[in-house]
Write an enzyme that holds these catalytic residues in place. Structure first.
Site, short mmCIF file in Angstrom:
data_model
loop_
_atom_site.label_atom_id
_atom_site.label_comp_id
_atom_site.label_asym_id
_atom_site.label_seq_id
_atom_site.Cartn_x
_atom_site.Cartn_y
_atom_site.Cartn_z
N SER A 1 0.54 -10.46 -2.11
CA SER A 1 -0.17 -10.32 -1.71
C SER A 1 -1.30 -11.34 -1.04
CB SER A 1 -1.13 -9.52 -2.43
OG SER A 1 -0.46 -7.50 -2.47
N HIS A 18 3.58 -10.00 5.14
CA HIS A 18 2.21 -9.34 3.94
C HIS A 18 2.20 -7.56 5.02
CE1 HIS A 18 -2.15 -8.71 1.71
NE2 HIS A 18 -1.08 -8.24 1.60
N GLU A 74 0.67 -10.40 8.13
CA GLU A 74 0.17 -11.59 7.45
C GLU A 74 1.26 -12.39 7.26
OE1 GLU A 74 -4.20 -13.08 5.70
OE2 GLU A 74 -2.47 -11.59 4.62
N ASN A 100 -6.95 -11.45 1.60
CA ASN A 100 -7.31 -11.09 -0.36
C ASN A 100 -7.92 -11.88 -0.72
OD1 ASN A 100 -6.06 -8.23 -0.32
ND2 ASN A 100 -4.37 -9.06 -0.33
N1 CAA Z 1 0.51 6.57 3.89
C1 CAA Z 1 0.99 6.80 5.29
N2 CAA Z 1 0.37 7.68 6.15
C2 CAA Z 1 -0.86 7.74 6.05
C3 CAA Z 1 -1.30 7.57 4.29
C4 CAA Z 1 -0.66 7.25 3.52
N3 CAA Z 1 -0.79 6.71 1.93
N4 CAA Z 1 -2.45 7.46 4.66
C5 CAA Z 1 -3.00 8.20 5.37
N5 CAA Z 1 -2.01 8.07 6.56
C6 CAA Z 1 -1.96 8.58 7.71
C7 CAA Z 1 -2.45 9.95 7.85
O1 CAA Z 1 -1.08 10.98 8.04
C8 CAA Z 1 -3.03 9.95 9.66
O2 CAA Z 1 -1.73 10.19 10.46
P1 CAA Z 1 -2.13 10.75 11.91
O3 CAA Z 1 -3.20 10.02 12.40
O4 CAA Z 1 -0.39 10.35 12.60
O5 CAA Z 1 -2.04 12.62 11.56
C9 CAA Z 1 -3.92 9.14 9.79
O6 CAA Z 1 -3.54 7.88 8.25
C10 CAA Z 1 -4.87 8.90 8.96
O7 CAA Z 1 -5.25 10.28 7.52
P2 CAA Z 1 -6.74 10.80 7.36
O8 CAA Z 1 -7.11 11.79 8.45
O9 CAA Z 1 -6.08 11.79 6.44
O10 CAA Z 1 -7.53 10.17 6.53
P3 CAA Z 1 -8.55 8.46 7.12
O11 CAA Z 1 -8.90 8.90 8.35
O12 CAA Z 1 -9.42 9.31 6.25
O13 CAA Z 1 -7.68 7.68 7.48
C11 CAA Z 1 -6.49 5.66 6.01
C12 CAA Z 1 -6.81 7.09 5.88
C13 CAA Z 1 -6.00 5.50 7.07
C14 CAA Z 1 -5.81 5.40 4.39
C15 CAA Z 1 -8.42 5.00 5.81
O14 CAA Z 1 -9.10 5.84 5.00
C16 CAA Z 1 -8.16 3.74 5.70
O15 CAA Z 1 -7.98 3.03 6.90
N6 CAA Z 1 -8.85 2.76 4.19
C17 CAA Z 1 -9.06 1.66 4.85
C18 CAA Z 1 -7.79 1.00 4.02
C19 CAA Z 1 -7.41 -0.27 3.59
O16 CAA Z 1 -8.60 -1.13 4.07
N7 CAA Z 1 -5.70 -0.98 3.72
C20 CAA Z 1 -5.69 -2.28 3.73
C21 CAA Z 1 -5.71 -2.43 2.33
S1 CAA Z 1 -5.73 -4.54 1.64
C22 CAA Z 1 -3.74 -3.85 1.48
O17 CAA Z 1 -2.99 -3.91 1.88
C23 CAA Z 1 -3.44 -6.21 1.38
C24 CAA Z 1 -3.40 -6.04 -0.18
O18 CAA Z 1 -3.24 -6.82 -0.39
C25 CAA Z 1 -3.72 -5.77 -1.46
P1 NAD Z 2 4.18 -0.23 -6.94
O1 NAD Z 2 3.23 -0.49 -8.05
O2 NAD Z 2 4.15 1.25 -6.31
O3 NAD Z 2 5.66 -0.72 -6.77
C1 NAD Z 2 6.26 -1.68 -6.91
C2 NAD Z 2 7.99 -1.04 -7.16
O4 NAD Z 2 9.01 -2.11 -7.68
C3 NAD Z 2 8.08 -0.27 -8.07
O5 NAD Z 2 8.46 1.14 -7.56
C4 NAD Z 2 8.96 -0.64 -9.39
O6 NAD Z 2 9.98 0.00 -9.76
C5 NAD Z 2 9.60 -1.95 -9.21
N1 NAD Z 2 10.02 -3.41 -8.82
C6 NAD Z 2 9.36 -4.18 -10.24
N2 NAD Z 2 10.09 -5.27 -10.77
C7 NAD Z 2 11.06 -4.82 -10.01
C8 NAD Z 2 12.54 -5.58 -9.91
N3 NAD Z 2 12.70 -6.32 -10.23
N4 NAD Z 2 13.54 -5.47 -9.32
C9 NAD Z 2 13.78 -4.13 -8.37
N5 NAD Z 2 12.20 -3.22 -8.25
C10 NAD Z 2 11.01 -3.33 -8.63
O7 NAD Z 2 3.41 -1.57 -5.88
P2 NAD Z 2 3.27 -1.74 -4.30
O8 NAD Z 2 1.61 -1.58 -4.55
O9 NAD Z 2 4.46 -1.08 -3.66
O10 NAD Z 2 2.96 -3.54 -4.33
C11 NAD Z 2 4.08 -4.27 -4.46
C12 NAD Z 2 3.76 -5.80 -3.65
O11 NAD Z 2 3.44 -5.50 -2.33
C13 NAD Z 2 3.17 -6.27 -4.47
O12 NAD Z 2 3.61 -7.88 -4.57
C14 NAD Z 2 1.46 -6.47 -4.09
O13 NAD Z 2 0.96 -6.84 -4.67
C15 NAD Z 2 2.32 -6.41 -2.07
N6 NAD Z 2 0.99 -5.83 -1.79
C16 NAD Z 2 0.12 -4.58 -2.18
C17 NAD Z 2 -0.86 -3.96 -1.24
C18 NAD Z 2 -1.09 -2.40 -1.80
O14 NAD Z 2 -2.32 -1.66 -1.66
N7 NAD Z 2 -1.31 -1.72 -2.79
C19 NAD Z 2 -0.49 -3.94 -0.30
C20 NAD Z 2 0.02 -5.09 0.37
C21 NAD Z 2 0.97 -5.89 -0.18
#
Ligand code: CAA
Ligand code: NAD
Length: 284
Positions: free
Chosen positions: A120, A141, A153, A191
């Site tokens: 991330s 990403h 990304e 991020n």
């Molecule tokens: N896994 C797979 N599919 C999922 C899911 C999950 N965890 N959650 C929901 N879905 C699917 C549902 O099955 C549904 O699919 P269909 O349209 O094909 O039936 C669809 O998404 C919509 O779901 P819901 O109607 O139940 O729920 P919603 O309309 O509230 O949408 C959401 C759910 C798509 C998660 C929405 O709330 C959303 O877009 N949230 C924001 C997500 C976001 O910002 N993601 C980025 C996070 S940051 C990141 O990823 C980067 C990082 O490095 C941290």
């Molecule tokens: P998670 O905690 O759901 O899963 C991580 C998995 O990795 C666990 O099942 C753990 O057992 C396994 N693991 C840890 N160390 C390991 C190793 N040495 N060898 C094999 N398996 C190992 O985490 P996540 O949310 O899936 O995030 C995974 C990566 O993706 C991170 O780098 C995170 O920053 C990135 N990411 C996360 C998100 C998010 O929204 N959670 C979105 C984009 C990218």
């Protein structure tokens, strides 16, 4: 270069999603996790999501079964990765743990294998430097939930070749995603913009400005965000949010990225959000 076999390392919420969209796109995918229980749960979750898609009429049974046939799992890293054309790593957001696995993959994988990280926020150039093939290391990403979100990304390290970049760009498109190229800076674009907003939302709770519910309502109703920032933080994982803030804080040396003490406290307590059953909210 053409890709046929993908290995995904880490069967958590991201790795499971990446393996699913890879298999749906027609690739032979092997999912690996060092934790056998996490691996079994990851495979089970994919099975459930595909079955739900069939029930909703979004996929036919033949397509589901063909997708599942292309998907295998292995708890053994060598077995999982030794024939991969590309490895996509999705383990914990920690530089030491990631570089160790990249060092191992560099030894296990054939010379042509691309090593991609779903990190991330961590510098791709530093991850690449732990291998003897930095020109074949890249950031790929995905966003959470992977089967739903369109963005990938794509981040080049200092040495990443054009050939590797274009192969990964094509792979993302085959997976029905929209690749966007960004440079290798802490947090990339996604991020660097998203996580300070989440951290600031946590500060508003910490300083008693509002409850988590109120903060989320403000951002949902006022800014049309699909989820409020605290629900989103729980969804991402509070450990991952903290790791990202620490990468920004250290990477830029700027106090504006200081992780909120409340975020640290929750992670220390094991309140990691949805995946642990408790974060800003409580989950079944
Ligand atoms: N896994 C797979 N599919 C999922 C899911 C999950 N965890 N959650 C929901 N879905 C699917 C549902 O099955 C549904 O699919 P269909 O349209 O094909 O039936 C669809 O998404 C919509 O779901 P819901 O109607 O139940 O729920 P919603 O309309 O509230 O949408 C959401 C759910 C798509 C998660 C929405 O709330 C959303 O877009 N949230 C924001 C997500 C976001 O910002 N993601 C980025 C996070 S940051 C990141 O990823 C980067 C990082 O490095 C941290
Ligand atoms: P998670 O905690 O759901 O899963 C991580 C998995 O990795 C666990 O099942 C753990 O057992 C396994 N693991 C840890 N160390 C390991 C190793 N040495 N060898 C094999 N398996 C190992 O985490 P996540 O949310 O899936 O995030 C995974 C990566 O993706 C991170 O780098 C995170 O920053 C990135 N990411 C996360 C998100 C998010 O929204 N959670 C979105 C984009 C990218």
């Amino acid at each position: 270069m053409s890709i046929r076999r993908i290995t995904v390392i880490g069967a958590g919420q991201m790795g499971g999603g990446i393996a699913q969209v890879g298999a749906q796109a027609g690739y032979e995918v092997t999912l690996h996790d060092m934790n056998a229980k996490a691996l079994a749960q990851g495979m089970e979750a994919i099975h459930k999501r595909l079955t739900r898609a069939v029930e909703k009429g979004k996929m036919n049974i033949e397509a589901r079964d063909a997708t599942l046939e292309r998907l295998t799992s292995s708890p053994d890293l060598t077995e999982a990765a030794q024939e991969a054309d590309i490895v996509i790593e999705a383990i914990v957001e920690n530089m030491e743990v990631k570089t160790e696995i990249f060092r191992n993959l560099d030894v296990i994988c054939p010379a042509h294998t691309i090593l991609a990280s779903n990190t991330s926020s961590l510098p791709i150039t530093e991850i690449a430097a732990s291998t003897k093939r930095p020109e074949r290391v890249i950031g790929m990403h995905f966003m959470n939930p992977v089967p739903v979100m369109k963005l990938v990304e794509v981040i080049r390290g200092l040495a990443t070749t054009d050939e590797v970049y274009h192969t990964v760009e094509m792979l993302a498109k085959q997976m029905q995603k929209e690749p966007v190229e960004v440079n290798d800076f802490p947090g990339f674009v996604s991020n660097r913009v998203l996580m300070p907003m989440i951290n600031e939302a946590i500060y508003t709770v910490y300083e008693g400005v509002a409850t988590p519910e109120a903060v989320d309502q403000v951002m949902k109703l006022g800014m049309n965000h699909p989820m409020g920032p605290l629900t989103l933080a729980d969804f991402i994982g509070l450990d991952t949010c903290l790791y990202i803030m620490e990468t920004l804080y250290e990477g830029f040396g700027d106090s504006k990225y200081r992780p909120c003490p409340l975020l640290r406290k929750y992670v220390k307590a094991g309140w990691l959000g949805k995946k642990s059953g408790r974060g800003f909210y409580v989950y079944d």
